[in-house]
Write a protein that holds these residues in place. Structure first.
Motif, PDB file in Angstrom:
ATOM      1  N   LYS A  68      12.706  -7.245  -2.669  1.00  0.00           N
ATOM      2  CA  LYS A  68      12.044  -8.272  -1.864  1.00  0.00           C
ATOM      3  C   LYS A  68      10.527  -8.258  -2.066  1.00  0.00           C
ATOM      4  CE  LYS A  68      15.583  -8.141   1.746  1.00  0.00           C
ATOM      5  NZ  LYS A  68      15.866  -7.848   3.179  1.00  0.00           N
ATOM      6  N   PHE A  69      10.011  -7.079  -2.424  1.00  0.00           N
ATOM      7  CA  PHE A  69       8.579  -6.952  -2.677  1.00  0.00           C
ATOM      8  C   PHE A  69       8.142  -7.850  -3.829  1.00  0.00           C
ATOM      9  CE2 PHE A  69       5.222  -4.777  -5.169  1.00  0.00           C
ATOM     10  CZ  PHE A  69       4.179  -4.879  -4.256  1.00  0.00           C
ATOM     11  N   SER A  70       9.028  -8.008  -4.814  1.00  0.00           N
ATOM     12  CA  SER A  70       8.721  -8.842  -5.985  1.00  0.00           C
ATOM     13  C   SER A  70       8.489 -10.299  -5.586  1.00  0.00           C
ATOM     14  CB  SER A  70       9.849  -8.759  -7.013  1.00  0.00           C
ATOM     15  OG  SER A  70      10.030  -7.440  -7.449  1.00  0.00           O
ATOM     16  N   LEU A  71       9.227 -10.754  -4.576  1.00  0.00           N
ATOM     17  CA  LEU A  71       9.087 -12.140  -4.118  1.00  0.00           C
ATOM     18  C   LEU A  71       7.716 -12.408  -3.507  1.00  0.00           C
ATOM     19  CD1 LEU A  71      12.601 -12.621  -2.455  1.00  0.00           C
ATOM     20  CD2 LEU A  71      11.886 -13.208  -4.783  1.00  0.00           C
ATOM     21  N   ILE A  72       7.067 -11.335  -3.031  1.00  0.00           N
ATOM     22  CA  ILE A  72       5.733 -11.466  -2.455  1.00  0.00           C
ATOM     23  C   ILE A  72       4.667 -11.182  -3.511  1.00  0.00           C
ATOM     24  CG2 ILE A  72       4.138 -10.576  -0.708  1.00  0.00           C
ATOM     25  CD1 ILE A  72       6.613  -9.779   0.942  1.00  0.00           C
ATOM     26  N   TYR A  73       4.910 -10.126  -4.294  1.00  0.00           N
ATOM     27  CA  TYR A  73       3.886  -9.680  -5.248  1.00  0.00           C
ATOM     28  C   TYR A  73       3.602 -10.699  -6.341  1.00  0.00           C
ATOM     29  CZ  TYR A  73       1.516  -6.901  -8.807  1.00  0.00           C
ATOM     30  OH  TYR A  73       0.611  -6.444  -9.725  1.00  0.00           O
TER      31      TYR A  73
END
Length: 204
Positions: free
Chosen positions: A52-57
């Motif tokens: 999910k971090f990838s969707l923000i980063y």
């Protein structure tokens, strides 16, 4: 005749500096994305973040990287104005570059991983990642070749990932990490080649 020769020398030096500025822009472009990618993996290793971090980063990283490269491009354009050459980007070319990256994302991150081409799930994702980089940058290289001339310096950025696909398929462990280092190597060689080309242009 003496004046004509001096004028020709001046114009060649000016053109050389403009070419060098363009090459430096290419190096900074790949350098920005290399930094973004390496910072991502640094955070992944430190904090073991979820997908999910990838969707923000990545959306944030995209805005930051493109803002930086846009400012560099404006500087290159100012150099062009000083030398009497207006540098304009093709809207059609920009659309084609965007389509190239979009196609790379769809094929590399969605289609290829579902095909399970690797011996493990990690290997399949690594193949998808290398496919994404290969297709996206190769497409961008073709667009540049059509609208501004072939950038030989970009070749390592997509050829090395392409050559790494067969090796990534057979890796039982560490495939994605290996693929990431391979992409970083390709980008690094591209940056060095751009800088070398810039120095050659200045020496004209």
């Amino acid at each position: 005749m003496e004046d004509v020769k001096e004028l020709k020398d001046v114009l060649e030096r000016v053109e050389g500096k403009l070419i060098a500025a363009g090459k430096m822009y290419g190096a900074m472009n790949f350098g920005a994305w290399l930094s973004v990618m390496l910072f991502y993996y640094l955070l992944m290793g430190l904090f073991n973040v979820s997908w999910k971090f990838s969707l923000i980063y990545w959306p944030i990283a995209f805005v930051v990287a493109t803002s930086f490269t846009a400012r560099v491009w404006m500087r290159v354009k100012r150099i062009g104005k000083v030398t009497g050459k207006e540098l304009e980007t093709s809207r059609t070319g920009a659309v084609l570059v965007a389509l190239s990256w979009t196609a790379g994302i769809v094929i590399g991150w969605i289609v290829v991983p579902k095909m399970n081409l690797g011996v493990t799930s990690d290997a399949s994702i690594a193949v998808g990642f290398l496919t994404f980089i290969t297709l996206s940058i190769f497409g961008m290289w073709l667009v540049f070749a059509k609208y501004g001339g072939a950038e030989r310096e970009m070749l390592p950025a997509f050829l090395l990932p392409a050559m790494g696909i067969p090796f990534a398929r057979g890796m039982e462990s560490g495939a994605l990490l290996w693929a990431s280092f391979l992409v970083a190597l390709g980008f690094s060689i591209t940056i060095l080649w751009y800088i070398y080309s810039a120095f050659r242009a200045i020496e004209r």
